[in-house]
Design a protein around this motif. Sequence first.
Motif, PDB file in Angstrom:
ATOM      1  N   VAL A  62       0.835  -1.201   0.000  1.00 23.16           N
ATOM      2  CA  VAL A  62       0.000   0.000   0.000  1.00 23.16           C
ATOM      3  C   VAL A  62       0.871   1.254   0.000  1.00 23.16           C
ATOM      4  CG1 VAL A  62      -1.650   1.360   1.358  1.00 23.16           C
ATOM      5  CG2 VAL A  62      -1.979  -1.089   1.110  1.00 23.16           C
ATOM      6  N   ILE A  63       1.838   1.281   0.901  1.00 21.32           N
ATOM      7  CA  ILE A  63       2.713   2.455   1.019  1.00 21.32           C
ATOM      8  C   ILE A  63       3.491   2.682  -0.267  1.00 21.32           C
ATOM      9  CG2 ILE A  63       4.740   3.374   2.229  1.00 21.32           C
ATOM     10  CD1 ILE A  63       3.594   2.004   4.782  1.00 21.32           C
ATOM     11  N   TYR A  64       4.063   1.624  -0.827  1.00 25.92           N
ATOM     12  CA  TYR A  64       4.832   1.731  -2.065  1.00 25.92           C
ATOM     13  C   TYR A  64       3.951   2.265  -3.196  1.00 25.92           C
ATOM     14  CZ  TYR A  64       7.621   0.350  -6.108  1.00 25.92           C
ATOM     15  OH  TYR A  64       8.317   0.356  -7.279  1.00 25.92           O
ATOM     16  N   SER A  65       2.756   1.696  -3.359  1.00 17.02           N
ATOM     17  CA  SER A  65       1.841   2.117  -4.423  1.00 17.02           C
ATOM     18  C   SER A  65       1.428   3.579  -4.259  1.00 17.02           C
ATOM     19  CB  SER A  65       0.586   1.238  -4.436  1.00 17.02           C
ATOM     20  OG  SER A  65       0.934  -0.100  -4.639  1.00 17.02           O
ATOM     21  N   LEU A  66       1.136   3.977  -3.029  1.00 18.52           N
ATOM     22  CA  LEU A  66       0.733   5.365  -2.778  1.00 18.52           C
ATOM     23  C   LEU A  66       1.878   6.342  -3.026  1.00 18.52           C
ATOM     24  CD1 LEU A  66      -1.571   5.038   0.354  1.00 18.52           C
ATOM     25  CD2 LEU A  66      -2.238   5.569  -2.011  1.00 18.52           C
ATOM     26  N   LYS A  67       3.103   5.955  -2.675  1.00 17.24           N
ATOM     27  CA  LYS A  67       4.254   6.823  -2.952  1.00 17.24           C
ATOM     28  C   LYS A  67       4.405   7.050  -4.457  1.00 17.24           C
ATOM     29  CE  LYS A  67       7.267   5.772   0.992  1.00 17.24           C
ATOM     30  NZ  LYS A  67       8.531   5.121   1.376  1.00 17.24           N
ATOM     31  N   VAL A  68       4.318   5.963  -5.221  1.00 20.19           N
ATOM     32  CA  VAL A  68       4.440   6.074  -6.678  1.00 20.19           C
ATOM     33  C   VAL A  68       3.308   6.928  -7.230  1.00 20.19           C
ATOM     34  CG1 VAL A  68       4.353   4.768  -8.849  1.00 20.19           C
ATOM     35  CG2 VAL A  68       5.703   3.897  -6.930  1.00 20.19           C
ATOM     36  N   TRP A  69       2.090   6.682  -6.753  1.00 24.17           N
ATOM     37  CA  TRP A  69       0.921   7.399  -7.246  1.00 24.17           C
ATOM     38  C   TRP A  69       0.995   8.892  -6.907  1.00 24.17           C
ATOM     39  CZ3 TRP A  69      -3.853   8.801  -4.388  1.00 24.17           C
ATOM     40  CH2 TRP A  69      -4.870   9.245  -5.235  1.00 24.17           C
ATOM     41  N   PHE A  70       1.284   9.229  -5.641  1.00 30.57           N
ATOM     42  CA  PHE A  70       1.365  10.638  -5.259  1.00 30.57           C
ATOM     43  C   PHE A  70       2.473  11.355  -6.012  1.00 30.57           C
ATOM     44  CE2 PHE A  70      -0.902   9.602  -1.139  1.00 30.57           C
ATOM     45  CZ  PHE A  70      -2.033  10.360  -1.439  1.00 30.57           C
ATOM     46  N   THR A  71       3.576  10.684  -6.232  1.00 31.04           N
ATOM     47  CA  THR A  71       4.660  11.281  -7.011  1.00 31.04           C
ATOM     48  C   THR A  71       4.161  11.620  -8.413  1.00 31.04           C
ATOM     49  OG1 THR A  71       6.316  10.064  -5.745  1.00 31.04           O
ATOM     50  CG2 THR A  71       7.012  10.941  -7.882  1.00 31.04           C
ATOM     51  N   GLY A  72       3.470  10.681  -9.049  1.00 30.95           N
ATOM     52  CA  GLY A  72       2.930  10.929 -10.388  1.00 30.95           C
ATOM     53  C   GLY A  72       1.904  12.038 -10.406  1.00 30.95           C
ATOM     54  N   VAL A  73       1.004  12.035  -9.441  1.00 33.51           N
ATOM     55  CA  VAL A  73      -0.080  13.024  -9.395  1.00 33.51           C
ATOM     56  C   VAL A  73       0.459  14.434  -9.179  1.00 33.51           C
ATOM     57  CG1 VAL A  73      -2.057  13.807  -8.007  1.00 33.51           C
ATOM     58  CG2 VAL A  73      -1.894  11.422  -8.718  1.00 33.51           C
ATOM     59  N   PHE A  74       1.483  14.587  -8.340  1.00 41.89           N
ATOM     60  CA  PHE A  74       1.964  15.925  -8.005  1.00 41.89           C
ATOM     61  C   PHE A  74       3.109  16.422  -8.885  1.00 41.89           C
ATOM     62  CE2 PHE A  74      -0.130  14.736  -3.967  1.00 41.89           C
ATOM     63  CZ  PHE A  74      -1.055  15.763  -3.945  1.00 41.89           C
ATOM     64  N   ILE A  75       3.943  15.540  -9.397  1.00 38.81           N
ATOM     65  CA  ILE A  75       5.099  15.976 -10.194  1.00 38.81           C
ATOM     66  C   ILE A  75       4.766  16.088 -11.682  1.00 38.81           C
ATOM     67  CG2 ILE A  75       7.485  15.433 -10.832  1.00 38.81           C
ATOM     68  CD1 ILE A  75       7.251  16.172  -7.917  1.00 38.81           C
ATOM     69  N   SER A  76       3.949  15.194 -12.209  1.00 36.72           N
ATOM     70  CA  SER A  76       3.654  15.181 -13.649  1.00 36.72           C
ATOM     71  C   SER A  76       3.035  16.477 -14.163  1.00 36.72           C
ATOM     72  CB  SER A  76       2.775  13.991 -14.009  1.00 36.72           C
ATOM     73  OG  SER A  76       3.442  12.794 -13.698  1.00 36.72           O
ATOM     74  N   PRO A  77       2.047  17.073 -13.478  1.00 31.18           N
ATOM     75  CA  PRO A  77       1.517  18.347 -13.973  1.00 31.18           C
ATOM     76  C   PRO A  77       2.575  19.456 -14.009  1.00 31.18           C
ATOM     77  CG  PRO A  77      -0.029  17.381 -12.441  1.00 31.18           C
ATOM     78  CD  PRO A  77       1.233  16.559 -12.372  1.00 31.18           C
ATOM     79  N   VAL A  78       3.476  19.430 -13.039  1.00 32.68           N
ATOM     80  CA  VAL A  78       4.565  20.415 -13.032  1.00 32.68           C
ATOM     81  C   VAL A  78       5.469  20.188 -14.244  1.00 32.68           C
ATOM     82  CG1 VAL A  78       6.579  21.253 -11.747  1.00 32.68           C
ATOM     83  CG2 VAL A  78       4.465  20.670 -10.526  1.00 32.68           C
ATOM     84  N   LEU A  79       5.751  18.928 -14.551  1.00 35.82           N
ATOM     85  CA  LEU A  79       6.573  18.598 -15.715  1.00 35.82           C
ATOM     86  C   LEU A  79       5.898  19.053 -17.009  1.00 35.82           C
ATOM     87  CD1 LEU A  79       9.225  17.138 -16.483  1.00 35.82           C
ATOM     88  CD2 LEU A  79       7.888  15.050 -16.689  1.00 35.82           C
ATOM     89  N   VAL A  80       4.592  18.829 -17.107  1.00 32.66           N
ATOM     90  CA  VAL A  80       3.844  19.279 -18.293  1.00 32.66           C
ATOM     91  C   VAL A  80       3.908  20.803 -18.395  1.00 32.66           C
ATOM     92  CG1 VAL A  80       1.525  19.469 -19.311  1.00 32.66           C
ATOM     93  CG2 VAL A  80       2.308  17.288 -18.400  1.00 32.66           C
ATOM     94  N   LYS A  81       3.703  21.502 -17.276  1.00 32.36           N
ATOM     95  CA  LYS A  81       3.752  22.962 -17.265  1.00 32.36           C
ATOM     96  C   LYS A  81       5.126  23.469 -17.699  1.00 32.36           C
ATOM     97  CE  LYS A  81       2.972  27.245 -16.144  1.00 32.36           C
ATOM     98  NZ  LYS A  81       2.549  28.144 -17.152  1.00 32.36           N
ATOM     99  N   LEU A  82       6.192  22.851 -17.200  1.00 33.28           N
ATOM    100  CA  LEU A  82       7.543  23.244 -17.604  1.00 33.28           C
ATOM    101  C   LEU A  82       7.752  23.043 -19.098  1.00 33.28           C
ATOM    102  CD1 LEU A  82       9.682  21.880 -14.631  1.00 33.28           C
ATOM    103  CD2 LEU A  82       9.203  24.274 -15.179  1.00 33.28           C
ATOM    104  N   PHE A  83       7.261  21.930 -19.616  1.00 36.50           N
ATOM    105  CA  PHE A  83       7.371  21.670 -21.052  1.00 36.50           C
ATOM    106  C   PHE A  83       6.633  22.736 -21.842  1.00 36.50           C
ATOM    107  CE2 PHE A  83       5.654  19.649 -24.920  1.00 36.50           C
ATOM    108  CZ  PHE A  83       6.857  19.439 -25.585  1.00 36.50           C
ATOM    109  N   TRP A  84       5.408  23.082 -21.385  1.00 40.46           N
ATOM    110  CA  TRP A  84       4.633  24.112 -22.079  1.00 40.46           C
ATOM    111  C   TRP A  84       5.350  25.459 -22.045  1.00 40.46           C
ATOM    112  CZ3 TRP A  84      -0.758  22.723 -19.661  1.00 40.46           C
ATOM    113  CH2 TRP A  84      -1.291  21.627 -20.353  1.00 40.46           C
ATOM    114  N   MET A  85       6.013  25.766 -20.932  1.00 39.82           N
ATOM    115  CA  MET A  85       6.759  27.024 -20.839  1.00 39.82           C
ATOM    116  C   MET A  85       7.930  27.027 -21.810  1.00 39.82           C
ATOM    117  SD  MET A  85       6.631  27.633 -16.694  1.00 39.82           S
ATOM    118  CE  MET A  85       8.040  28.716 -16.704  1.00 39.82           C
TER     119      MET A  85
END
Length: 127
Positions: free
Chosen positions: A5-28
Motif C-alpha cells: 500500500v505504502i509503495y503504491s501510494l508513494k508512486v501514485w502521489f509522485t505521479g499526481v503531483f510531479i507530472s503536472p509540473v513537468l507538463v507545465k515546464l514543457f509548455w513554458m
Amino acid sequence: MKQAVIYSLKVWFTGVFISPVLVKLFWMIIGESSGSNAIGALMLFGGILSIPSVLLLFLSVLILAKQAIAINLMKLILSLIGIILTYLPIWFLNGRQFGLDSFMMNFFVAYTVIIIAGIWFYKLKPL
C-alpha cells in the motif's frame, strides 16, 4: 500488505503531483500558453482519474511481492504495468481511440516518465 500500500501510494502521489509540473515546464519551454494557471486543477483531475490505476498498481505490487522473483524483475514488470495503467485514463479521455494528439501525448509522456521513475526510486521489498 502494508508495504504494498505504502509503495503504491508513494508512486501514485509522485505521479499526481510531479507530472503536472513537468507538463507545465514543457509548455513554458515551447511557449504554449495552455493551462498556464492550471497545475492545481491538473493535480486534482489527474488524481481522481487515476484512482482505479493506483488500486490496480497496488494489486500488482501485492501479487508480485509474494512471488520469488528478483526486485529488479519485479520493478521491470511494474514499469510495464505502469505504462498501461498510465495510458488507460488518457485512452478513456481520448474517446477510447488509440492515437493521441500532441496535447494528450504531453500528459502521457509526463505521467509515464514520473510513474516509472517512482517505481524505480522507491524501495520495494518482497513480502
